[in-house]
Design a protein around this motif. Sequence first.
Motif, PDB file in Angstrom:
ATOM      1  N   THR A 174      29.085 -38.641 -13.334  1.00  0.00           N
ATOM      2  CA  THR A 174      29.774 -38.405 -14.608  1.00  0.00           C
ATOM      3  C   THR A 174      31.265 -38.640 -14.475  1.00  0.00           C
ATOM      4  OG1 THR A 174      28.107 -36.766 -15.234  1.00  0.00           O
ATOM      5  CG2 THR A 174      30.204 -36.708 -16.411  1.00  0.00           C
ATOM      6  N   LYS A 175      31.852 -38.165 -13.388  1.00  0.00           N
ATOM      7  CA  LYS A 175      33.293 -38.360 -13.188  1.00  0.00           C
ATOM      8  C   LYS A 175      33.634 -39.849 -13.104  1.00  0.00           C
ATOM      9  CE  LYS A 175      35.403 -35.832 -10.176  1.00  0.00           C
ATOM     10  NZ  LYS A 175      35.696 -35.140  -8.901  1.00  0.00           N
ATOM     11  N   GLU A 176      32.777 -40.602 -12.432  1.00  0.00           N
ATOM     12  CA  GLU A 176      33.030 -42.040 -12.304  1.00  0.00           C
ATOM     13  C   GLU A 176      32.953 -42.730 -13.659  1.00  0.00           C
ATOM     14  OE1 GLU A 176      31.277 -45.917  -9.844  1.00  0.00           O
ATOM     15  OE2 GLU A 176      30.566 -43.891  -9.401  1.00  0.00           O
ATOM     16  N   LYS A 177      31.990 -42.322 -14.494  1.00  0.00           N
ATOM     17  CA  LYS A 177      31.872 -42.909 -15.829  1.00  0.00           C
ATOM     18  C   LYS A 177      33.105 -42.601 -16.681  1.00  0.00           C
ATOM     19  CE  LYS A 177      26.806 -42.835 -16.082  1.00  0.00           C
ATOM     20  NZ  LYS A 177      25.630 -42.219 -16.747  1.00  0.00           N
ATOM     21  N   VAL A 178      33.599 -41.375 -16.575  1.00  0.00           N
ATOM     22  CA  VAL A 178      34.790 -40.993 -17.340  1.00  0.00           C
ATOM     23  C   VAL A 178      35.997 -41.794 -16.872  1.00  0.00           C
ATOM     24  CG1 VAL A 178      36.399 -39.118 -17.861  1.00  0.00           C
ATOM     25  CG2 VAL A 178      33.930 -38.681 -17.851  1.00  0.00           C
ATOM     26  N   GLU A 179      36.132 -41.953 -15.575  1.00  0.00           N
ATOM     27  CA  GLU A 179      37.259 -42.716 -15.030  1.00  0.00           C
ATOM     28  C   GLU A 179      37.243 -44.155 -15.545  1.00  0.00           C
ATOM     29  OE1 GLU A 179      36.819 -42.349 -10.852  1.00  0.00           O
ATOM     30  OE2 GLU A 179      37.391 -40.220 -10.806  1.00  0.00           O
ATOM     31  N   ASP A 180      36.043 -44.779 -15.575  1.00  0.00           N
ATOM     32  CA  ASP A 180      35.937 -46.151 -16.072  1.00  0.00           C
ATOM     33  C   ASP A 180      36.219 -46.210 -17.576  1.00  0.00           C
ATOM     34  OD1 ASP A 180      35.270 -46.958 -13.531  1.00  0.00           O
ATOM     35  OD2 ASP A 180      33.104 -46.931 -13.888  1.00  0.00           O
ATOM     36  N   MET A 181      35.726 -45.225 -18.292  1.00  0.00           N
ATOM     37  CA  MET A 181      35.895 -45.219 -19.750  1.00  0.00           C
ATOM     38  C   MET A 181      37.349 -45.020 -20.137  1.00  0.00           C
ATOM     39  SD  MET A 181      34.259 -45.724 -22.464  1.00  0.00           S
ATOM     40  CE  MET A 181      34.645 -45.643 -24.201  1.00  0.00           C
ATOM     41  N   LEU A 182      38.104 -44.282 -19.341  1.00  0.00           N
ATOM     42  CA  LEU A 182      39.508 -44.023 -19.669  1.00  0.00           C
ATOM     43  C   LEU A 182      40.307 -45.322 -19.780  1.00  0.00           C
ATOM     44  CD1 LEU A 182      40.423 -40.834 -17.607  1.00  0.00           C
ATOM     45  CD2 LEU A 182      40.303 -41.064 -20.089  1.00  0.00           C
ATOM     46  N   LYS A 183      39.985 -46.306 -18.946  1.00  0.00           N
ATOM     47  CA  LYS A 183      40.696 -47.590 -19.019  1.00  0.00           C
ATOM     48  C   LYS A 183      40.467 -48.249 -20.383  1.00  0.00           C
ATOM     49  CE  LYS A 183      41.731 -47.038 -14.681  1.00  0.00           C
ATOM     50  NZ  LYS A 183      43.089 -46.598 -14.293  1.00  0.00           N
ATOM     51  N   THR A 184      39.215 -48.173 -20.855  1.00  0.00           N
ATOM     52  CA  THR A 184      38.896 -48.747 -22.165  1.00  0.00           C
ATOM     53  C   THR A 184      39.588 -47.979 -23.277  1.00  0.00           C
ATOM     54  OG1 THR A 184      36.725 -49.448 -21.319  1.00  0.00           O
ATOM     55  CG2 THR A 184      37.003 -49.332 -23.718  1.00  0.00           C
ATOM     56  N   ILE A 185      39.625 -46.651 -23.149  1.00  0.00           N
ATOM     57  CA  ILE A 185      40.250 -45.822 -24.184  1.00  0.00           C
ATOM     58  C   ILE A 185      41.743 -46.096 -24.277  1.00  0.00           C
ATOM     59  CG2 ILE A 185      40.776 -43.445 -24.839  1.00  0.00           C
ATOM     60  CD1 ILE A 185      38.121 -42.626 -23.599  1.00  0.00           C
ATOM     61  N   VAL A 186      42.401 -46.282 -23.144  1.00  0.00           N
ATOM     62  CA  VAL A 186      43.836 -46.586 -23.153  1.00  0.00           C
ATOM     63  C   VAL A 186      44.100 -47.866 -23.934  1.00  0.00           C
ATOM     64  CG1 VAL A 186      45.777 -47.302 -21.717  1.00  0.00           C
ATOM     65  CG2 VAL A 186      44.386 -45.353 -21.021  1.00  0.00           C
ATOM     66  N   ARG A 187      43.295 -48.904 -23.674  1.00  0.00           N
ATOM     67  CA  ARG A 187      43.476 -50.168 -24.394  1.00  0.00           C
ATOM     68  C   ARG A 187      43.191 -49.992 -25.886  1.00  0.00           C
ATOM     69  NH1 ARG A 187      40.929 -52.124 -19.625  1.00  0.00           N
ATOM     70  NH2 ARG A 187      38.895 -52.110 -20.661  1.00  0.00           N
ATOM     71  N   ALA A 188      42.185 -49.184 -26.209  1.00  0.00           N
ATOM     72  CA  ALA A 188      41.856 -48.944 -27.611  1.00  0.00           C
ATOM     73  C   ALA A 188      42.991 -48.217 -28.330  1.00  0.00           C
ATOM     74  CB  ALA A 188      40.568 -48.135 -27.706  1.00  0.00           C
ATOM     75  N   PHE A 189      43.588 -47.225 -27.677  1.00  0.00           N
ATOM     76  CA  PHE A 189      44.709 -46.499 -28.271  1.00  0.00           C
ATOM     77  C   PHE A 189      45.900 -47.435 -28.493  1.00  0.00           C
ATOM     78  CE2 PHE A 189      44.070 -41.692 -27.562  1.00  0.00           C
ATOM     79  CZ  PHE A 189      42.724 -41.799 -27.904  1.00  0.00           C
ATOM     80  N   GLU A 190      46.141 -48.313 -27.535  1.00  0.00           N
ATOM     81  CA  GLU A 190      47.251 -49.260 -27.673  1.00  0.00           C
ATOM     82  C   GLU A 190      47.013 -50.217 -28.848  1.00  0.00           C
ATOM     83  OE1 GLU A 190      48.647 -49.446 -22.969  1.00  0.00           O
ATOM     84  OE2 GLU A 190      47.311 -50.969 -23.793  1.00  0.00           O
ATOM     85  N   LYS A 191      45.752 -50.651 -29.024  1.00  0.00           N
ATOM     86  CA  LYS A 191      45.430 -51.525 -30.153  1.00  0.00           C
ATOM     87  C   LYS A 191      45.572 -50.777 -31.474  1.00  0.00           C
ATOM     88  CE  LYS A 191      42.375 -54.793 -27.795  1.00  0.00           C
ATOM     89  NZ  LYS A 191      41.001 -55.379 -27.742  1.00  0.00           N
ATOM     90  N   GLN A 192      45.233 -49.478 -31.474  1.00  0.00           N
ATOM     91  CA  GLN A 192      45.404 -48.682 -32.683  1.00  0.00           C
ATOM     92  C   GLN A 192      46.879 -48.604 -33.076  1.00  0.00           C
ATOM     93  OE1 GLN A 192      43.119 -46.289 -34.897  1.00  0.00           O
ATOM     94  NE2 GLN A 192      44.928 -47.231 -35.782  1.00  0.00           N
ATOM     95  N   LEU A 193      47.741 -48.415 -32.086  1.00  0.00           N
ATOM     96  CA  LEU A 193      49.173 -48.378 -32.362  1.00  0.00           C
ATOM     97  C   LEU A 193      49.658 -49.731 -32.876  1.00  0.00           C
ATOM     98  CD1 LEU A 193      51.942 -47.015 -32.241  1.00  0.00           C
ATOM     99  CD2 LEU A 193      52.074 -47.660 -29.819  1.00  0.00           C
ATOM    100  N   ASP A 194      49.191 -50.811 -32.250  1.00  0.00           N
ATOM    101  CA  ASP A 194      49.606 -52.151 -32.681  1.00  0.00           C
ATOM    102  C   ASP A 194      49.137 -52.435 -34.104  1.00  0.00           C
ATOM    103  OD1 ASP A 194      50.661 -54.921 -31.948  1.00  0.00           O
ATOM    104  OD2 ASP A 194      48.607 -55.381 -32.531  1.00  0.00           O
ATOM    105  N   ALA A 195      47.939 -51.948 -34.454  1.00  0.00           N
ATOM    106  CA  ALA A 195      47.391 -52.196 -35.788  1.00  0.00           C
ATOM    107  C   ALA A 195      48.222 -51.525 -36.871  1.00  0.00           C
ATOM    108  CB  ALA A 195      45.947 -51.708 -35.864  1.00  0.00           C
ATOM    109  N   LEU A 196      48.867 -50.420 -36.537  1.00  0.00           N
ATOM    110  CA  LEU A 196      49.691 -49.729 -37.527  1.00  0.00           C
ATOM    111  C   LEU A 196      50.877 -50.572 -37.977  1.00  0.00           C
ATOM    112  CD1 LEU A 196      49.765 -46.089 -36.083  1.00  0.00           C
ATOM    113  CD2 LEU A 196      48.456 -46.936 -38.026  1.00  0.00           C
ATOM    114  N   TYR A 197      51.255 -51.540 -37.158  1.00  0.00           N
ATOM    115  CA  TYR A 197      52.402 -52.385 -37.499  1.00  0.00           C
ATOM    116  C   TYR A 197      51.962 -53.750 -38.034  1.00  0.00           C
ATOM    117  CZ  TYR A 197      55.237 -48.912 -35.144  1.00  0.00           C
ATOM    118  OH  TYR A 197      55.861 -47.733 -34.791  1.00  0.00           O
ATOM    119  N   GLY A 198      50.649 -53.879 -38.340  1.00  0.00           N
ATOM    120  CA  GLY A 198      50.158 -55.157 -38.854  1.00  0.00           C
ATOM    121  C   GLY A 198      50.796 -55.530 -40.172  1.00  0.00           C
TER     122      GLY A 198
END
Length: 246
Positions: A174-198
């Motif tokens: 479970t810890k390994e899955k969370v660690e891998d998922m965090l990388k995806t979540i970081v990119r998703a959050f960054e895209k959410q911020l970028d989308a606000l300035y579309g």
Amino acid sequence: MTAKRKPAAPFYAVAALWLLGGLFLPLYSNTAIALLAAVSAAVFLLVNGICQGGRAAAGSAGTEKKEEAKAPEKPKEEPTTGNPELDKAIKDGKLALSEMKRLDDNIADPGVSADIVRLSQVSEKIFQAVRDDPDKLPQIRQFMNYYLPTTLKLLNTYDRMSGAGVSGENIDGTKEKVEDMLKTIVRAFEKQLDALYGADALDISTDIQVMETLLAREGLTEPEMKADPVQEDGTDIRLELYPRGM
């Protein structure tokens, strides 16, 4: 239970009264003794009443001070924006950032900690963008209602499993899955911020195009320079091929 001490001042006052009476009154007379006794009782009651009143006032003041000291401080009220939905988003955002900080302090893994810090930074910028422009609030509803709370849930699970103090298939997997998922979540959050300035980016592009057109129409821009063909050896001779029979 603590026994209350009687004030000594009334007794001192009566003693002083008898001393003065001994100097100025004939204490060998029963009348003088009776008079002095009556006056002593009155003095005793008077001085005792004064002392009791002073102690009561002091006790009341002390109680009030203790109550003031014990009274909890009222939490500072957050300034409102006049938009209940925006106020709730700002409040929930602050709670989420506070929870991220707590999790970062608890989790020792440097990689996970770095991801949490990045998530916190991007989330704070998202909340600030919405605070500056409330019209962007609808764009982060999914972010607020699902992505952010689910991310906190994953991190809390990771924190609990890290604190279990044991290693096993379920915990480690479970810890390994969370660690891998965090990388995806970081990119998703960054895209959410970028989308606000579309919308802002589109407005800027439109403004630039309109300005370029107006400047060119008014002759306020430099014409594009085209390079002349290079002629070698200083000659103008051109070779042309013609089909046979011409």
